[in-house]
Design a protein around this motif. Structure first.
Motif, short mmCIF file in Angstrom:
data_model
loop_
_atom_site.label_atom_id
_atom_site.label_comp_id
_atom_site.label_asym_id
_atom_site.label_seq_id
_atom_site.Cartn_x
_atom_site.Cartn_y
_atom_site.Cartn_z
N ASP A 783 49.90 45.35 -37.71
CA ASP A 783 49.29 45.12 -38.76
C ASP A 783 48.66 46.21 -39.11
OD1 ASP A 783 50.46 42.50 -38.75
OD2 ASP A 783 48.77 41.55 -37.82
N GLU A 784 47.87 46.92 -38.34
CA GLU A 784 46.86 48.07 -38.68
C GLU A 784 46.53 48.75 -37.30
OE1 GLU A 784 42.86 48.46 -41.23
OE2 GLU A 784 43.40 46.46 -40.61
N LEU A 785 46.36 50.02 -37.71
CA LEU A 785 45.83 50.79 -36.51
C LEU A 785 44.41 50.59 -36.21
CD1 LEU A 785 47.70 54.20 -37.50
CD2 LEU A 785 48.48 52.59 -36.00
N HIS A 786 43.88 50.83 -35.03
CA HIS A 786 42.62 50.85 -34.82
C HIS A 786 41.86 52.08 -34.30
CE1 HIS A 786 39.31 49.42 -31.72
NE2 HIS A 786 38.84 48.89 -32.82
N ALA A 787 42.08 52.40 -32.90
CA ALA A 787 41.73 53.88 -32.19
C ALA A 787 42.53 54.41 -31.19
CB ALA A 787 40.13 53.51 -31.92
N VAL A 788 42.22 55.30 -30.57
CA VAL A 788 42.85 55.99 -29.24
C VAL A 788 41.54 55.97 -28.42
CG1 VAL A 788 44.14 57.54 -28.22
CG2 VAL A 788 44.53 56.95 -30.72
N PRO A 789 41.03 54.94 -27.53
CA PRO A 789 39.91 55.20 -26.77
C PRO A 789 40.32 55.43 -25.22
CG PRO A 789 40.43 52.79 -27.35
CD PRO A 789 41.35 53.76 -28.13
N GLN A 790 39.43 55.64 -24.49
CA GLN A 790 39.63 56.02 -23.03
C GLN A 790 39.04 54.60 -22.35
OE1 GLN A 790 38.23 60.30 -23.05
NE2 GLN A 790 39.56 60.11 -21.44
N PHE A 791 39.69 54.13 -21.16
CA PHE A 791 39.06 53.06 -20.49
C PHE A 791 39.06 53.46 -18.75
CE2 PHE A 791 40.85 50.91 -24.24
CZ PHE A 791 39.52 50.36 -24.74
N SER A 792 38.31 53.18 -18.21
CA SER A 792 38.28 53.36 -16.74
C SER A 792 39.32 52.05 -16.06
CB SER A 792 37.00 53.20 -16.30
OG SER A 792 36.42 51.81 -16.17
N PRO A 793 39.94 52.65 -15.08
CA PRO A 793 40.71 51.57 -14.23
C PRO A 793 39.83 50.47 -13.96
CG PRO A 793 40.89 53.85 -13.29
CD PRO A 793 39.77 53.97 -14.24
N ALA A 794 38.77 50.32 -13.86
CA ALA A 794 37.99 49.21 -13.49
C ALA A 794 37.98 48.08 -14.55
CB ALA A 794 36.49 49.47 -13.03
N GLN A 795 38.16 48.80 -15.75
CA GLN A 795 38.07 47.71 -16.94
C GLN A 795 39.45 47.22 -17.22
OE1 GLN A 795 36.28 51.06 -19.45
NE2 GLN A 795 35.64 49.49 -20.51
N ILE A 796 40.39 47.63 -16.38
CA ILE A 796 41.82 47.04 -16.67
C ILE A 796 42.13 45.84 -15.45
CG2 ILE A 796 44.30 47.69 -16.80
CD1 ILE A 796 43.54 50.38 -17.63
N ILE A 797 42.37 44.75 -15.87
CA ILE A 797 42.62 43.64 -15.05
C ILE A 797 44.12 43.13 -15.35
CG2 ILE A 797 40.31 43.26 -14.75
CD1 ILE A 797 40.45 41.03 -16.44
N HIS A 798 44.54 42.70 -14.35
CA HIS A 798 46.14 41.90 -14.40
C HIS A 798 45.82 40.60 -14.86
CE1 HIS A 798 48.64 45.22 -12.84
NE2 HIS A 798 47.86 45.36 -12.28
N THR A 799 46.79 39.99 -15.82
CA THR A 799 46.71 38.65 -16.26
C THR A 799 47.57 37.86 -15.41
OG1 THR A 799 46.93 37.18 -18.07
CG2 THR A 799 48.06 39.15 -18.06
N PRO A 800 47.33 36.68 -14.97
CA PRO A 800 48.11 35.69 -14.22
C PRO A 800 49.07 35.17 -14.94
CG PRO A 800 45.90 34.74 -14.59
CD PRO A 800 45.95 35.88 -15.05
N PHE A 801 49.19 35.23 -16.49
CA PHE A 801 50.07 34.65 -17.40
C PHE A 801 51.19 35.56 -17.90
CE2 PHE A 801 46.05 32.65 -17.81
CZ PHE A 801 46.20 31.47 -17.15
N ALA A 802 51.43 36.85 -17.17
CA ALA A 802 52.17 37.93 -17.54
C ALA A 802 53.62 37.57 -17.78
CB ALA A 802 52.06 39.01 -16.48
#
Length: 863
Positions: A783-802
């Motif tokens: 629908d639309e572009l947003h940004a190209v940010p950086q995230f630390s590994p700690a901010q990334i979590i797995h979802t159990p509904f994958a």
């Protein structure tokens, strides 16, 4: 105004402080882009090699946007002002011509009045009786300030204005009228009105009632100055920034809303073509609109007359600032914005250019994502790119907001003015109806006949002849009828006389008419179906007919059936003046439709609008933005306020509300552009372990995909749509240029369809992300572009509904802004496993599609 006309930006920019400020900011940002590009070339040319082309494209795109943005802002502001003053200029002349059309009918009828003809012919000799009759006429038709009867030699027989006593006139209009078989219209200085510099007079010759010989002249003197003052007072802009004028055929001012500013007799510049240019008058530059009348009911109006509005350019763009956007819900605001291409082409062009810049900056950030080693030297350059890109986006957003505000506010003012015009047209028209019924009730033959104890067939036939003559002159009525003191109809015009003659009016109406206190009073039926109008809805105006003796006993009444169906619709169409995508209605306080231009909503139905609009005060207007019939629309409403004494001091009360809808396009589900504050990412301390993601919107949700897998984004317009794909998710093919100048063709998939199973709506913000994994490359419609940010590994979590249902592509969630914002991360391996290695293999685009794409590209290059 023709949109093909070029507006000279430099001419108007000095008078638009907000646009000039925007231009200065744009120039500063343009300079910043140049500094960034130069810094990259000087400080790290090798490392910047991969992004220099993107930076050059960014700078070039920004330069183009700067020109387009400023030009569009100036153009739209100028067009809005010209449209606004043009509507008012057209109204000035149209309402004057409509009013004067009624005068041509009046003089034709009054010149045949039997009592007046008898007096002028010498059959009767009471000047007092003639004067009394003329004053009774003036009491009904208050638009006249003098009525004069003259013989064939120009001798004044009787007049009603005692302030200017006359004995004789040598004016040429006397001879001209005596020789004419129709009315004569005169506007100039005349000895018939010695106290005025000029007078507007309608004259007609009179005939002997027995021999038919020409015996004299009737002159109706229109109260021109009072009428024009009323028009100007009601419809000039409240701030008095512009002047409303009535001009003659030599562009000389006949009447001015402000005599001290532009006095009558002054020759002014005109702009009949609506050109966006400044016109000099008395050392001051103006925007001007001029309109001649197209005529009304075959009456062309006085020769050469024109309506004009002039506004000094230094105040033309400094009106009241509207806050209309702040009052709209985000859904309505963005929904309207999605149709900018139709309701405001310049706004659409700015939005398109702004999206181009956003995409270029986004692509530059994607290209450098994941780069390490010597590319770290580019960190400062990249930070500057990101910061400047954000500043640019903020400026674009504010500029789009300002232009959007201008367009909406102007459209709402125009809609409000149109509704005000519509109720004014209605009140002016119905004022004449109230005059007609009261005057015709004074006809001696009607009064004498109804006073008889019994009305025979011969008398009834005579009454019918009188009514037929009147109805022939006044075609806005389908039926005129006479009834006795018992309410029995004894004479009538119109169709279906067998069912009308001998029938009776309803008891409630008869009671109202019989109780009318004087010849100045009248009664109007409610707007409802009537057998006298084919069981359709209309107004019927009634006046009491009184005996000729001094007691003035009520002996019956006259009813005039207004031909409401065509007449009301004609008023609505005249008020809209051919404006596209507008519909209009007359409704009562309960929302019941009296007339409308939308055939799907018949008379008698209830118009569904905000109840607050139905409570608008008399003489005031309101407007808003709504969803109407599945369309984004502006709605405006004005309530009638009367005209002269009609509905003001004559005891009659019947509020009518004019409602106008202006539609801009169908409601687009999911059209909301998710660029609001709820999706802004908060900055956090960077680390060498951070992972970069390309973020974008789909279904009003924020998604992310590893930036290392994203090559670039292109506008959806680059896609060649096709129905030849073997899978529902395939929406077209896209050609990618390669270093060896060859073009690689890839399939484009609808990400929304992949996630939820239904096609995505394509808007002006839709983009295609080019994603590569291994040897495969695909396009993803988002629908639309947003940004190209950086995230630390700690901010990334797995979802159990994958692994479940529609979430099968999302295996991780990114916790941004301290966990207040969750971003769904799409796993590239799963995406490609589905579209490439799924149950239906992904073949390369068919040769015929490749050929079609190449042919399309050649056509575009040739164009």
């Amino acid at each position: 105004m023709p949109h093909a006309t070029t507006i000279q930006t430099e001419t108007f920019l000095p008078y638009m402080r907000d646009v000039a400020k925007c231009e200065q900011s744009l120039q500063e940002l343009n300079l910043m882009w140049r500094v960034i590009e130069a810094s990259a070339k000087m400080n790290c040319p090798a490392e910047a090699k991969t992004i220099l082309p993107t930076m050059a494209a960014t700078r070039s795109g920004f330069s183009r946007l700067e020109r387009e943005l400023v030009s569009s802002l100036v153009e739209e502001k100028v067009r809005n002002v010209l449209a606004e003053i043009g509507t008012k200029a057209q109204y000035v002349i149209d309402i004057v011509v409509r009013n004067l059309f009624e005068r041509t009918a009046d003089v034709g009828f009054l010149a045949t009045d039997r009592e007046l003809c008898n007096f002028v012919a010498g059959v009767t000799d009471s000047a007092d009786a003639a004067r009394y009759r003329l004053r009774e006429y003036r009491n009904k038709y208050t638009v006249y300030d003098e009525i004069i009867l003259l013989d064939a030699e120009g001798n004044v027989l009787v007049q009603i204005d005692p302030s200017t006593p006359l004995e004789h006139s040598a004016d040429a209009l006397i001879r001209q009228t005596l020789e004419s078989e129709t009315y004569v219209e005169t506007f100039r200085a005349t000895d018939l009105r010695p106290g005025k510099d000029r007078a507007l007079i309608y004259s007609r010759r009179m005939h002997h009632p027995q021999t038919g010989a020409v015996i004299g002249v009737l002159c109706l003197c229109f109260h021109f100055e009072e009428e024009m003052a009323g028009i100007f007072a009601a419809h000039r802009d409240p701030e008095a920034r512009a002047n409303m004028l009535l001009l003659d055929g030599d562009n000389r001012v006949i009447s001015s809303a402000d005599d001290l500013w532009i006095p009558p007799g002054t020759v002014v510049p005109v702009n009949t073509g609506g050109q966006p240019q400044l016109m000099m008058f008395c050392g001051r530059e103006y925007l001007v609109r001029t309109f001649a009348s197209e005529g009304y009911q075959g009456y062309p109006g006085p020769v050469g007359w024109q309506g004009q509005v002039m506004i000094p350019v230094e105040v033309a763009f400094s009106g009241i600032v509207s806050d209309v956007l702040s009052r709209l819900s985000p859904e309505l605001a963005e929904g309207l914005l999605s149709h900018a291409h139709s309701f405001c082409p310049p706004l659409y062009e700015i939005m398109t250019a702004a999206k181009t810049i956003q995409r270029i900056v986004w692509n530059g950030q994607v290209m450098t994502a994941g780069q390490r080693g010597e590319m770290l030297k580019l960190k400062t350059i990249l930070d500057q790119i990101s910061e400047t890109g954000n500043r640019s986006n903020e400026l674009f957003a504010q500029s789009i907001h300002d232009l959007y505000q201008t367009v909406l506010a102007s459209s709402m003012r125009d809609a409000e003015f149109s509704t005000g015009l519509l109720v004014d047209l209605l009140d002016r028209n119905l004022y004449e109806r109230s005059d007609d019924c009261r005057w015709w009730a004074l006809t001696p033959e009607l009064r004498a006949t109804l006073a008889q104890a019994e009305i025979g067939d011969a008398e009834a036939a005579k009454l019918g002849e009188i009514l037929a003559y009147i109805n022939g002159l006044y075609t806005v009525y389908t039926r005129l009828f006479i009834y006795d003191r018992h309410g029995r109809i004894v004479a009538s015009t119109g169709d279906g006389l067998d069912g009308v003659l001998g029938s009776s009016i309803d008891a409630a109406t008869l009671e109202q008419v019989m109780s009318l206190r004087s010849q100045q009073h009248y009664h109007v039926s409610s707007f409802a179906p009537s057998p006298l109008y084919g069981d359709r809805d209309t107004y019927i105006y009634h006046a009491a007919i009184r005996a000729l003796d001094n007691d003035g006993e009520v002996v019956g009444g006259i009813g005039i059936v207004f031909d409401s169906e065509p007449e009301l619709r004609n008023m609505l169409r005249a008020g809209l003046a051919g404006k596209d995508k507008m519909s209009a209605f007359y409704v009562d306080r309960a929302g019941r439709i009296l007339s409308g231009t939308d055939d799907s909503r018949p008379v008698g139905a209830t118009l569904k609008i905000d109840p607050a609009l139905l409570q608008v005060a008399n003489g005031e207007a309101r407007s808003g933005v709504i969803v109407h019939d599945g369309q984004y629309a502006i709605v405006a409403a004005s309530a009638s306020n009367g005209y002269r004494e009609f509905k003001v001091s004559d005891g009659y009360k019947e509020d009518v509300i004019a409602v106008v809808f202006q539609c801009f396009g169908a409601v687009n589900e999911g059209s909301l552009q998710n660029t609001g504050g709820e999706f802004l990412l908060e900055s956090e301390a960077a680390s060498s372990e951070d992972l970069e993601y390309a973020t974008f919107f789909s279904d009003q949700n924020l998604f992310a995909i590893s930036a290392a897998s994203v090559m670039e984004a292109v506008p959806y317009s680059s896609v060649l749509p096709t129905s030849m794909g073997s899978r529902a998710e395939q929406v077209g093919v896209l050609g990618l240029n390669r270093d060896d100048q060859h073009k690689e063709f890839i399939w484009v998939f609808d990400l929304g369809h992949l996630i939820r199973g239904t096609r995505s709506a394509v808007t002006s913000s839709s983009q295609v992300m080019i994603v590569r994994h291994g040897a495969h490359t695909i396009g993803l419609l988002v629908d639309e572009l947003h940004a190209v940010p950086q995230f630390s590994p700690a901010q990334i979590i797995h979802t159990p509904f994958a692994m479940q249902g529609e979430s099968m592509l999302v295996t991780q969630v990114i916790k941004a802004n301290g966990g207040k914002l969750l971003i769904q991360a799409i796993e590239v391996e799963r995406l490609f496993a589905y579209v490439v290695d799924g149950t239906i293999p992904l073949p390369p685009p068919a040769p015929e599609l490749v050929a079609a794409a190449q042919a399309q590209e050649r056509e575009l290059m040739a164009a």
